[in-house]
Write a protein that holds these residues in place. Structure first.
Motif, PDB file in Angstrom:
ATOM      1  N   LEU A  24       0.818  -1.210   0.000  1.00 27.74           N
ATOM      2  CA  LEU A  24       0.000   0.000   0.000  1.00 27.74           C
ATOM      3  C   LEU A  24       0.853   1.261   0.000  1.00 27.74           C
ATOM      4  O   LEU A  24       0.487   2.263  -0.623  1.00 27.74           O
ATOM      5  CB  LEU A  24      -0.955  -0.018   1.185  1.00 27.74           C
ATOM      6  N   SER A  25       1.993   1.231   0.694  1.00 21.70           N
ATOM      7  CA  SER A  25       2.883   2.394   0.694  1.00 21.70           C
ATOM      8  C   SER A  25       3.402   2.682  -0.712  1.00 21.70           C
ATOM      9  O   SER A  25       3.472   3.845  -1.139  1.00 21.70           O
ATOM     10  CB  SER A  25       4.060   2.167   1.648  1.00 21.70           C
ATOM     11  N   ALA A  26       3.758   1.632  -1.445  1.00 20.56           N
ATOM     12  CA  ALA A  26       4.231   1.822  -2.819  1.00 20.56           C
ATOM     13  C   ALA A  26       3.130   2.404  -3.693  1.00 20.56           C
ATOM     14  O   ALA A  26       3.378   3.278  -4.537  1.00 20.56           O
ATOM     15  CB  ALA A  26       4.727   0.492  -3.384  1.00 20.56           C
ATOM     16  N   ARG A  27       1.911   1.951  -3.489  1.00 23.63           N
ATOM     17  CA  ARG A  27       0.797   2.476  -4.287  1.00 23.63           C
ATOM     18  C   ARG A  27       0.513   3.935  -3.940  1.00 23.63           C
ATOM     19  O   ARG A  27       0.254   4.764  -4.829  1.00 23.63           O
ATOM     20  CB  ARG A  27      -0.445   1.607  -4.048  1.00 23.63           C
ATOM     21  N   LEU A  28       0.573   4.267  -2.655  1.00 21.56           N
ATOM     22  CA  LEU A  28       0.362   5.651  -2.244  1.00 21.56           C
ATOM     23  C   LEU A  28       1.430   6.568  -2.812  1.00 21.56           C
ATOM     24  O   LEU A  28       1.138   7.681  -3.276  1.00 21.56           O
ATOM     25  CB  LEU A  28       0.356   5.745  -0.713  1.00 21.56           C
ATOM     26  N   ARG A  29       2.674   6.119  -2.788  1.00 21.59           N
ATOM     27  CA  ARG A  29       3.762   6.944  -3.306  1.00 21.59           C
ATOM     28  C   ARG A  29       3.620   7.163  -4.803  1.00 21.59           C
ATOM     29  O   ARG A  29       3.959   8.234  -5.317  1.00 21.59           O
ATOM     30  CB  ARG A  29       5.101   6.295  -2.969  1.00 21.59           C
ATOM     31  N   SER A  30       3.083   6.182  -5.510  1.00 23.32           N
ATOM     32  CA  SER A  30       2.882   6.362  -6.950  1.00 23.32           C
ATOM     33  C   SER A  30       1.780   7.381  -7.239  1.00 23.32           C
ATOM     34  O   SER A  30       1.809   8.063  -8.267  1.00 23.32           O
ATOM     35  CB  SER A  30       2.547   5.021  -7.601  1.00 23.32           C
ATOM     36  N   ILE A  31       0.806   7.502  -6.336  1.00 21.06           N
ATOM     37  CA  ILE A  31      -0.276   8.472  -6.521  1.00 21.06           C
ATOM     38  C   ILE A  31       0.159   9.866  -6.085  1.00 21.06           C
ATOM     39  O   ILE A  31      -0.138  10.862  -6.765  1.00 21.06           O
ATOM     40  CB  ILE A  31      -1.524   8.024  -5.737  1.00 21.06           C
ATOM     41  N   TRP A  32       0.844   9.953  -4.961  1.00 21.97           N
ATOM     42  CA  TRP A  32       1.352  11.230  -4.450  1.00 21.97           C
ATOM     43  C   TRP A  32       2.879  11.165  -4.412  1.00 21.97           C
ATOM     44  O   TRP A  32       3.476  10.897  -3.367  1.00 21.97           O
ATOM     45  CB  TRP A  32       0.811  11.503  -3.046  1.00 21.97           C
ATOM     46  N   PRO A  33       3.548  11.399  -5.531  1.00 19.11           N
ATOM     47  CA  PRO A  33       5.010  11.257  -5.567  1.00 19.11           C
ATOM     48  C   PRO A  33       5.773  12.367  -4.857  1.00 19.11           C
ATOM     49  O   PRO A  33       6.937  12.178  -4.515  1.00 19.11           O
ATOM     50  CB  PRO A  33       5.314  11.267  -7.073  1.00 19.11           C
ATOM     51  N   ASP A  34       5.125  13.509  -4.615  1.00 17.51           N
ATOM     52  CA  ASP A  34       5.842  14.637  -4.016  1.00 17.51           C
ATOM     53  C   ASP A  34       4.853  15.504  -3.247  1.00 17.51           C
ATOM     54  O   ASP A  34       3.962  16.115  -3.840  1.00 17.51           O
ATOM     55  CB  ASP A  34       6.536  15.461  -5.100  1.00 17.51           C
TER      56      ASP A  34
END
Length: 241
Positions: A24-34
């Motif tokens: 889930l962390s990887a998916r969240l980072r892909s949605i909000w990269p910065d």
């Protein structure tokens, strides 16, 4: 059904919980990269995921429902967690840029009121990500994980809730195709399960992730909780000497 903070901590400390957190962390980072320069709040039990944004966001807070209990977050430095009423959040209007809801909607008795509170706390154009159990997935059918507690949702139900609260869903994805079983074979194959599930668009993912943006083109009615609180504020007037 209220989730318990001790059980949530135990889950994320277990092998299954650690796999869920990584996926889930990887998916969240892909949605909000910065998120540099943004104010972020996690509502529910978002501690396991807020850490990936903490060092870059302008400020980050974890708001945990009173029925669930509160855990100190982060583990080092000043605490940024608080115990709250989920339908009466202690936030100023238009004070946040991003909100992450995890272990929140499925355990909330009034998800519409919760989303209304979040709407008011977000700035115009602010965004929200909702992580909620998929009613068709295996994770919602087994009570061995927190995602098996409370009310699971279909995609249509979540879309309806968000639109009623004046959010526009813009991105939809799913995660946790791996069975929630504490078995080494499944845990080692978690990445393969995710890739296969997405490639084949399989319908039994455990979790919905939806990103939505705040609508600002019409007035949102004051929530009942806020209306009741406003009526309790005494009116003070000067008295004659």
């Amino acid at each position: 059904m209220a989730l318990d903070v001790v059980e949530l901590q135990a889950f994320y400390g277990s092998p299954v919980g650690q796999v869920a957190r990584r996926i889930l962390s990887a998916r969240l980072r892909s949605i909000w990269p910065d998120l540099r320069g943004f104010a972020l709040a996690g509502v529910g039990y978002a501690n396991a995921y807020l850490t990936i944004f903490r060092d870059e966001a302008e400020r980050t807070v974890a708001l945990m429902p009173a029925a669930q209990g509160v855990a100190v977050w982060p583990r080092t430095g000043p605490s940024a967690s608080a115990l709250v009423d989920p339908v009466l959040l202690p936030l100023g209007e238009a004070s946040l840029d991003r909100v992450l809801l995890v272990h929140a909607l499925e355990a909330c008795g009034n998800p519409r009121e919760l989303l209304s509170e979040v709407w008011q706390a977000l700035k115009p154009g602010g965004r929200i990500i909702v992580i909620a159990p998929n009613r068709r997935g295996l994770w919602a059918r087994l009570d061995t994980t927190p995602f098996g507690q409370g009310q699971p949702f279909s995609r249509a139900q979540l879309t309806g809730l968000l639109r009623e609260a004046l959010f526009t869903p813009e991105l939809w994805t799913e995660a946790l195709f791996v069975p929630p079983l504490n078995r080494a074979l499944f845990l080692r194959s978690a990445v393969a399960f995710e890739r296969t599930g997405h490639a084949l668009s399989l319908p039994f993912a455990g979790i919905h992730l939806i990103e939505a943006v705040k609508q600002v083109y019409r007035v949102l009615p004051v929530s009942q909780a806020r209306a009741n609180r406003a009526r309790l504020v005494p009116k003070l007037a000067p008295t004659a000497p």
